[in-house]
Design a protein around this motif. Structure first.
Motif, PDB file in Angstrom:
ATOM      1  N   ALA A 179       0.829  -1.211   0.000  1.00 46.92           N
ATOM      2  CA  ALA A 179       0.000   0.000   0.000  1.00 46.92           C
ATOM      3  C   ALA A 179       0.862   1.260   0.000  1.00 46.92           C
ATOM      4  O   ALA A 179       0.593   2.216  -0.736  1.00 46.92           O
ATOM      5  CB  ALA A 179      -0.945  -0.005   1.204  1.00 46.92           C
ATOM      6  N   LYS A 182       2.367   1.695  -3.443  1.00 50.18           N
ATOM      7  CA  LYS A 182       1.468   2.318  -4.419  1.00 50.18           C
ATOM      8  C   LYS A 182       1.564   3.837  -4.345  1.00 50.18           C
ATOM      9  O   LYS A 182       1.581   4.516  -5.380  1.00 50.18           O
ATOM     10  CB  LYS A 182       0.034   1.858  -4.164  1.00 50.18           C
ATOM     11  CG  LYS A 182      -0.970   2.442  -5.148  1.00 50.18           C
ATOM     12  CD  LYS A 182      -2.377   1.913  -4.892  1.00 50.18           C
ATOM     13  CE  LYS A 182      -3.372   2.485  -5.906  1.00 50.18           C
ATOM     14  NZ  LYS A 182      -4.743   1.952  -5.691  1.00 50.18           N
ATOM     15  N   TYR A 256       5.171  -3.262  -4.856  1.00 46.20           N
ATOM     16  CA  TYR A 256       3.951  -2.836  -5.551  1.00 46.20           C
ATOM     17  C   TYR A 256       4.043  -3.152  -7.039  1.00 46.20           C
ATOM     18  O   TYR A 256       3.096  -3.706  -7.630  1.00 46.20           O
ATOM     19  CB  TYR A 256       3.721  -1.343  -5.346  1.00 46.20           C
ATOM     20  CG  TYR A 256       2.573  -0.804  -6.171  1.00 46.20           C
ATOM     21  CD1 TYR A 256       1.244  -1.131  -5.855  1.00 46.20           C
ATOM     22  CD2 TYR A 256       2.799  -0.006  -7.282  1.00 46.20           C
ATOM     23  CE1 TYR A 256       0.189  -0.664  -6.624  1.00 46.20           C
ATOM     24  CE2 TYR A 256       1.750   0.475  -8.056  1.00 46.20           C
ATOM     25  CZ  TYR A 256       0.442   0.142  -7.716  1.00 46.20           C
ATOM     26  OH  TYR A 256      -0.603   0.600  -8.488  1.00 46.20           O
ATOM     27  N   LYS A 259       3.824  -7.027  -7.752  1.00 52.54           N
ATOM     28  CA  LYS A 259       2.620  -7.787  -7.401  1.00 52.54           C
ATOM     29  C   LYS A 259       1.666  -7.822  -8.602  1.00 52.54           C
ATOM     30  O   LYS A 259       0.671  -8.529  -8.596  1.00 52.54           O
ATOM     31  CB  LYS A 259       1.939  -7.192  -6.172  1.00 52.54           C
ATOM     32  CG  LYS A 259       1.246  -5.855  -6.397  1.00 52.54           C
ATOM     33  CD  LYS A 259      -0.270  -6.009  -6.380  1.00 52.54           C
ATOM     34  CE  LYS A 259      -0.988  -4.670  -6.504  1.00 52.54           C
ATOM     35  NZ  LYS A 259      -2.455  -4.834  -6.518  1.00 52.54           N
ATOM     36  N   VAL A 293      -1.988 -12.567  -3.141  1.00 54.16           N
ATOM     37  CA  VAL A 293      -1.853 -11.188  -2.672  1.00 54.16           C
ATOM     38  C   VAL A 293      -3.163 -10.461  -2.923  1.00 54.16           C
ATOM     39  O   VAL A 293      -3.667 -10.448  -4.046  1.00 54.16           O
ATOM     40  CB  VAL A 293      -0.704 -10.462  -3.397  1.00 54.16           C
ATOM     41  CG1 VAL A 293      -0.615  -9.010  -2.937  1.00 54.16           C
ATOM     42  CG2 VAL A 293       0.624 -11.170  -3.146  1.00 54.16           C
ATOM     43  N   GLU A 294      -3.729  -9.911  -1.879  1.00 54.81           N
ATOM     44  CA  GLU A 294      -5.001  -9.202  -1.977  1.00 54.81           C
ATOM     45  C   GLU A 294      -6.076 -10.074  -2.649  1.00 54.81           C
ATOM     46  O   GLU A 294      -6.870  -9.624  -3.470  1.00 54.81           O
ATOM     47  CB  GLU A 294      -4.811  -7.881  -2.744  1.00 54.81           C
ATOM     48  CG  GLU A 294      -3.828  -6.944  -2.054  1.00 54.81           C
ATOM     49  CD  GLU A 294      -3.489  -5.719  -2.887  1.00 54.81           C
ATOM     50  OE1 GLU A 294      -3.874  -5.662  -4.079  1.00 54.81           O
ATOM     51  OE2 GLU A 294      -2.826  -4.799  -2.358  1.00 54.81           O
TER      52      GLU A 294
END
Length: 304
Positions: A179, A182, A256, A259, A293-294
């Motif tokens: 995060a 990003k 970031y 991913k 991831v997420e």
């Protein structure tokens, strides 16, 4: 994780002790920080002779900086050699060619064999440029090898010079945060590489490389490792402002970037991301291949 290099004498003797000595893994080699020693200066283009050798060097230079257009049969994305090796392969701490050429042949853990310099270049075409490896005796490999030799022509053979590779940036104590990465990307990277990592084009040619998606490096490229990308970013990015990001920011933004999906690893095992992860990625630095991831499985590829 420096390993001990097996000396030529010990290997020739074939002693039981020598058989137990681990050979150096060039793919993960760490280099000294920029402050520790002056770096090698490659020759200037003005020093090139006006003969057949000089022509091959110039041909290698042209291919190095315009790879996609001059070698379309071997490049499957929007990348070129000079995207990862800045200043035409001359810049210290950006994997300069003068730092690589004198260190081959060398063992690489990535393919568990002693690689020639030609094989090292072939790997760049296969992974970083998501393409097909030219033959070892092809024009493309020949001129790139001659260009590399010329840049390294005043360097010592087999001696690791300061400025080689990407200097190691240790993982921060708290790890990385996607995060936060990003936010760093939006503030520091998107201007050149696009809000969605798509890069920038003039007509059909990329002038700023894509960082993910179908035209970026694939899941087998060294840059998919978060630690490798963080080192490159720390010492070379943003363009014109190297070293302006903290170690933490470099790791966060590298995570970031990596991913996001990109072309599949060409070594895909039986169509399985998990089998490929276990064979090629589980012990290959810090990477997200094959992890969720997420809520999304990373490493499925873009279909190209």
């Amino acid at each position: 994780m420096k390993a001990i290099v097996c000396t030529a004498l010990a290997c020739a003797l074939g002693s039981a002790h020598a058989a137990q000595v681990a050979m150096e893994d060039q793919s993960q080699l760490k280099v000294p920080p920029a402050s520790q020693a002056p770096v090698f200066m490659p020759p200037a283009q003005s020093e090139l002779p006006d003969n057949a050798f000089g022509k091959m060097v110039r041909d290698g230079y042209a291919l190095f900086v315009d790879t996609q257009r001059l070698a379309p049969a071997y490049v499957g994305n929007g990348m070129k050699c000079s995207n990862c090796h800045l200043d035409q392969g001359r810049m210290a701490h950006s994997a300069p060619l003068w730092g690589a050429y004198p260190m081959y042949p060398a063992y690489r853990k990535k393919n568990d064999k002693v690689n020639t310099y030609a094989e090292r270049i072939q790997g760049c075409f296969q992974f970083s440029m998501n393409g097909k490896a030219p033959a070892a005796d092809s024009h493309e490999i020949s001129v790139l090898s001659v260009y590399s030799y010329w840049l390294a022509s005043k360097a010592q053979i087999g001696v690791e010079p300061p400025g080689r590779g990407y200097p190691d940036v240790a993982q921060p104590a708290g790890g990385y945060d996607i995060a936060r990465g990003k936010q760093v990307y939006q503030q520091q990277c998107a201007l050149c590489h696009g809000a969605d990592g798509e890069g920038q084009k003039v007509a059909d040619d990329y002038v700023m490389p894509p960082l993910w998606g179908k035209d970026s490096y694939n899941w087998g490229a060294g840059m998919h490792r978060i630690n490798t990308a963080a080192s490159f970013i720390k010492y070379n990015m943003p363009l014109g402002k190297p070293g302006s990001l903290s170690d933490q920011q470099a790791w966060d933004v590298a995570a970031y970037i990596n991913k996001h999906e990109r072309p599949q690893d060409p070594r895909l095992v039986e169509g399985s991301v998990e089998k490929t992860r276990l064979k090629f990625h589980a012990n290959d630095g810090v990477n997200l291949y094959g992890q969720t991831v997420e809520g999304v499985l990373v490493g499925q590829g873009t279909g190209k």
